[in-house]
Design an enzyme around this catalytic site. Structure first.
Site, PDB file in Angstrom:
ATOM      1  N   GLY A  11       0.836  -1.196   0.000  1.00  0.00           N
ATOM      2  CA  GLY A  11       0.000   0.000   0.000  1.00  0.00           C
ATOM      3  C   GLY A  11       0.868   1.241   0.000  1.00  0.00           C
ATOM      4  O   GLY A  11       2.106   1.159   0.079  1.00  0.00           O
ATOM      5  N   LEU A  12       0.238   2.392  -0.078  1.00  0.00           N
ATOM      6  CA  LEU A  12       0.964   3.648  -0.131  1.00  0.00           C
ATOM      7  C   LEU A  12       1.727   3.935   1.152  1.00  0.00           C
ATOM      8  O   LEU A  12       1.426   3.360   2.205  1.00  0.00           O
ATOM      9  CB  LEU A  12      -0.018   4.801  -0.399  1.00  0.00           C
ATOM     10  N   SER A  13       2.684   4.841   1.073  1.00  0.00           N
ATOM     11  CA  SER A  13       3.360   5.333   2.272  1.00  0.00           C
ATOM     12  C   SER A  13       2.331   5.954   3.201  1.00  0.00           C
ATOM     13  O   SER A  13       1.451   6.692   2.764  1.00  0.00           O
ATOM     14  CB  SER A  13       4.412   6.384   1.871  1.00  0.00           C
ATOM     15  N   ALA A  14       2.405   5.632   4.487  1.00  0.00           N
ATOM     16  CA  ALA A  14       1.487   6.120   5.522  1.00  0.00           C
ATOM     17  C   ALA A  14       0.112   5.466   5.469  1.00  0.00           C
ATOM     18  O   ALA A  14      -0.825   5.926   6.119  1.00  0.00           O
ATOM     19  CB  ALA A  14       1.342   7.639   5.491  1.00  0.00           C
ATOM     20  N   ALA A  15      -0.006   4.380   4.712  1.00  0.00           N
ATOM     21  CA  ALA A  15      -1.288   3.669   4.662  1.00  0.00           C
ATOM     22  C   ALA A  15      -1.570   2.925   5.960  1.00  0.00           C
ATOM     23  O   ALA A  15      -2.721   2.626   6.278  1.00  0.00           O
ATOM     24  CB  ALA A  15      -1.310   2.700   3.490  1.00  0.00           C
ATOM     25  N   GLY A  16      -0.505   2.590   6.696  1.00  0.00           N
ATOM     26  CA  GLY A  16      -0.662   1.857   7.956  1.00  0.00           C
ATOM     27  C   GLY A  16      -0.023   0.485   7.950  1.00  0.00           C
ATOM     28  O   GLY A  16      -0.243  -0.314   8.861  1.00  0.00           O
ATOM     29  N   LYS A  17       0.806   0.188   6.960  1.00  0.00           N
ATOM     30  CA  LYS A  17       1.401  -1.141   6.810  1.00  0.00           C
ATOM     31  C   LYS A  17       2.252  -1.542   8.005  1.00  0.00           C
ATOM     32  O   LYS A  17       2.071  -2.619   8.576  1.00  0.00           O
ATOM     33  CB  LYS A  17       2.253  -1.187   5.527  1.00  0.00           C
ATOM     34  N   SER A  18       3.206  -0.699   8.374  1.00  0.00           N
ATOM     35  CA  SER A  18       4.119  -1.044   9.465  1.00  0.00           C
ATOM     36  C   SER A  18       3.384  -1.137  10.795  1.00  0.00           C
ATOM     37  O   SER A  18       3.643  -2.038  11.608  1.00  0.00           O
ATOM     38  CB  SER A  18       5.251  -0.013   9.550  1.00  0.00           C
TER      39      SER A  18
ATOM     40  N   SER B 100       5.911  -1.761  -2.224  1.00  0.00           N
ATOM     41  CA  SER B 100       5.918  -2.688  -3.369  1.00  0.00           C
ATOM     42  C   SER B 100       4.863  -2.283  -4.394  1.00  0.00           C
ATOM     43  O   SER B 100       3.864  -2.983  -4.586  1.00  0.00           O
ATOM     44  CB  SER B 100       5.703  -4.140  -2.911  1.00  0.00           C
TER      45      SER B 100
END
Length: 207
Positions: A35-42, A109
């Site tokens: 997903g996009l940067s700041a989407a909440g992945k980490s 990615s």
């Protein structure tokens, strides 16, 4: 002198992945959060890791920023380097799956081809694609690292979502929009996916 490719031989061990999984009482898998940067992945990845550990499962997070501090610190953010970044991570995830572990990756990615390459490396039986579909406007409003602001000013080139495209998954195993789905609901669905249980397609819950 470097070895010729034909001099490098695979040594087969005496312990199978299944035996390691039985030892750990779990099925190995890789949950690939994209997903996009700041989407909440980490944030989701590390919370999921803690939830699985609390359930007695052996797991580990491969995080995009963390990996670039070591294994991939020699790579920039060009298209070619991003492809190599994903290839290396997929190879590591595959090894960790062979060790019987549940792996959680958190990488933008952005390209379908790179994620499909990761699926082929890891193996379709272990690979679970999770699309963190938080909209661009929400991600940009969060901007915890100030990256969107820098990109808007032209200080960051090839920035995903602005000057470089993001190609959403076409058939992800799970889709989570962190602007609409409660955090606890997201973690519950990720745990179900990690443990091989049927994922309940819950309706979005207002935060």
């Amino acid at each position: 002198m470097s070895k010729a490719k034909h001099d490098v031989v695979w040594h087969q061990g005496k312990v199978s992945q299944r035996e390691r999984e039985e030892l750990l009482c779990q099925n190995a898998s890789t949950l690939w959060l994209t997903g996009l940067s700041a989407a909440g992945k980490s944030t989701l990845a590390f919370a999921l890791e803690k939830a699985l550990i609390d359930l007695g499962k052996a797991c580990f997070v491969l995080d995009g920023d963390n990996i670039r501090h070591g294994l991939n610190k020699d790579l920039n953010f060009s298209v070619q380097a991003r492809t190599e970044n994903i290839r290396r991570v997929a190879e590591v995830a595959k090894l960790m799956n062979e060790a019987g572990l549940i792996v959680i990756t958190a990488f933008i990615s952005p390209f379908i081809a790179d994620r499909e390459s990761a699926r082929l490396i890891i193996g379709k039986d272990c690979f679970r694609e999770v699309y963190i579909s938080t909209p661009l406007r929400v991600c940009e409003a969060r901007d915890p690292k100030g990256l969107y602001a820098k990109a808007r000013k032209g200080n960051l080139q090839e920035f995903t979502g602005l000057s470089s495209p993001y190609e959403p998954p076409t058939r992800p195993d799970l889709t989570l929009d962190t602007s609409k789905i409660a955090f606890e609901t997201s973690i519950a669905q990720l745990v179900e996916l990690a443990l091989g249980s049927p994922v309940k397609r819950l309706q979005a819950t207002t935060l």
